[in-house]
Enzyme design. Structure first.
Site, short mmCIF file in Angstrom:
data_model
loop_
_atom_site.label_atom_id
_atom_site.label_comp_id
_atom_site.label_asym_id
_atom_site.label_seq_id
_atom_site.Cartn_x
_atom_site.Cartn_y
_atom_site.Cartn_z
N HIS A 14 26.61 40.87 35.29
CA HIS A 14 27.72 40.22 36.00
C HIS A 14 28.64 39.52 35.00
CE1 HIS A 14 26.02 36.16 35.47
NE2 HIS A 14 24.85 36.65 35.86
N CYS A 67 19.83 37.32 33.30
CA CYS A 67 20.86 38.30 33.60
C CYS A 67 21.60 38.71 32.33
CB CYS A 67 21.85 37.74 34.61
SG CYS A 67 21.15 37.53 36.27
#
Length: 396
Positions: A325, A343
């Site tokens: 992301h 992440c």
């Protein structure tokens, strides 16, 4: 479909335009006595397979009408929807109806005539009744019909009821076939549970390909009560072969398309205590915005590591919460240091560029950490060696 009240037509037609199925022989050997005269009986006899025993037959059975010591001159099968098509052999001795031509819970009248070598005729008539199952097996498939997906997305069938035994699962697997652009592929089914079975090729799917899945279910028996209702054919396609490679230690992502490197992106991954997993991951969802809340992973609200924020261009890689992301707050560290909670973060511009070119099913390969990706954590099956994957088949 019950047909007890629908009487089949009894008209016999000459082969070449006739259609055929099941017979019970009623010709007699020896002599025939007609109106005071004695006539020789036909040496020909009519035989069917499977033999008419009075038991209902499965629509999947291949049914054959055969003339022994002679040739067929007329065959006709009539059911609730009219004649049933069959094929006559070149020598005129055999008439065959392929499996799956009949319906469940239906009655079919079959008539046939044959002559022996000197032209003496014989005829046979029988009634065929097909089985009336109490339960049919259905399934849903991922990817959906007509979808275009990445080269790492497996086929997943979810059955509407479980097949509890290995023999039932073998029977189901036997009905299935997978082809890529019309050709066979080296791949295998593997059972996740009694009602979920997945298929993967030995390697990723090729890019820009059409995958066809056929299930020849009609007339197939899986358990004493469960049968296949109808044949199914489903297709989906793959897009470009998008495979990205993340080096956790070098903080970079190399994006390839159809084997060629198209971009290198500086990234940041999980810091100490939140190490990003090494292994093969597959994009499973795409969301233009997503609310990230650390409490879903077990972090307490009063923990210094707790966070709750909305991120852009989120693509899920694991069920445990690893995403790719946009992370504009860590641009200064991207390409230099791992500072995330697991992440893969990148700039807004790079995240949108990747998001716009990615599909569900695209592959992302991670290296550089001692924390391994688990096969069950998202679409992680590519981390299972192919020989081990094949061991999950009912035929193993």
């Amino acid at each position: 479909m019950s047909t007890g009240s629908r009487a089949p037509k009894a008209l016999l037609v000459v082969l070449g335009t006739a259609t055929a199925l099941v017979l019970s022989g009623c010709g007699a050997g020896g002599l025939q006595i007609r109106a005071g005269s004695v006539e020789p009986a036909s040496a020909a006899s009519i035989v069917i397979t499977p033999a008419p025993t009075g038991e209902p037959v499965a629509p999947a059975a291949r049914l054959v009408v055969k003339a022994d010591a002679g040739r067929l001159t007329a065959v006709r099968v009539v059911g609730p929807d009219g004649p049933v098509e069959g094929v006559l052999s070149v020598d005129g001795r055999t008439f065959m109806v392929a499996g799956g031509k009949l319906d469940y819970d239906s009655s079919y009248t079959v008539e046939a005539e044959a002559v022996d070598r000197v032209g003496v005729p014989t005829r046979s008539t029988t009634i065929l009744q097909t089985v009336a199952p109490s339960s049919f097996l259905g399934f849903t498939m991922s990817p959906r019909e007509g979808a275009v997906v990445g080269v790492g997305l497996p086929i997943r069938l979810t059955l509407d009821q479980g097949l509890p035994t290995n023999s039932a699962r073998r029977a189901f697997e036997r009905t299935l076939a997978v082809r890529v652009d019309g050709e066979k592929v080296d791949g295998s089914w593997s059972w996740d549970s009694s009602n979920v079975v997945s298929y993967r090729p030995a390697e990723y799917w090729p890019g820009h390909a059409t995958v066809t899945v056929t299930a020849r279910l009609k007339g197939q028996r899986f358990t004493s009560k469960i049968w296949g209702q109808a044949d199914r054919t489903l297709t989906f396609a793959t897009g470009a072969a998008m495979v990205s490679y993340v080096d956790i230690q070098k903080h970079t992502m190399r994006v390839t398309r159809d084997g060629k490197t198209v971009k290198r992106i500086p990234i940041t991954t999980g810091k100490e205590g939140f190490t990003t997993r090494s292994g093969v991951k597959v994009i499973s969802t795409k969301e233009p915005t997503r609310l990230m809340d650390a409490s879903t992973g077990g972090t307490l609200v009063n923990d210094p590591e707790y966070y709750r924020l909305e991120v852009k261009w989120a693509m899920r890689l694991t069920n445990s919460g690893e995403f790719i992301h946009a992370a504009p707050w860590s641009v200064a560290e991207q390409g230099k240091e791992n500072v995330s909670h697991g992440c893969t973060g990148m700039s807004d511009a790079n995240a949108k560029w990747l998001y716009d070119r990615s599909r569900i099913g695209d592959v992302v390969v991670y290296t550089g950490s001692n924390r391994e990706m688990q096969p069950w954590n998202g679409i992680g099956l590519w981390n299972t060696p192919y020989d081990e994957w094949k061991a999950g088949s009912a035929f193993a």
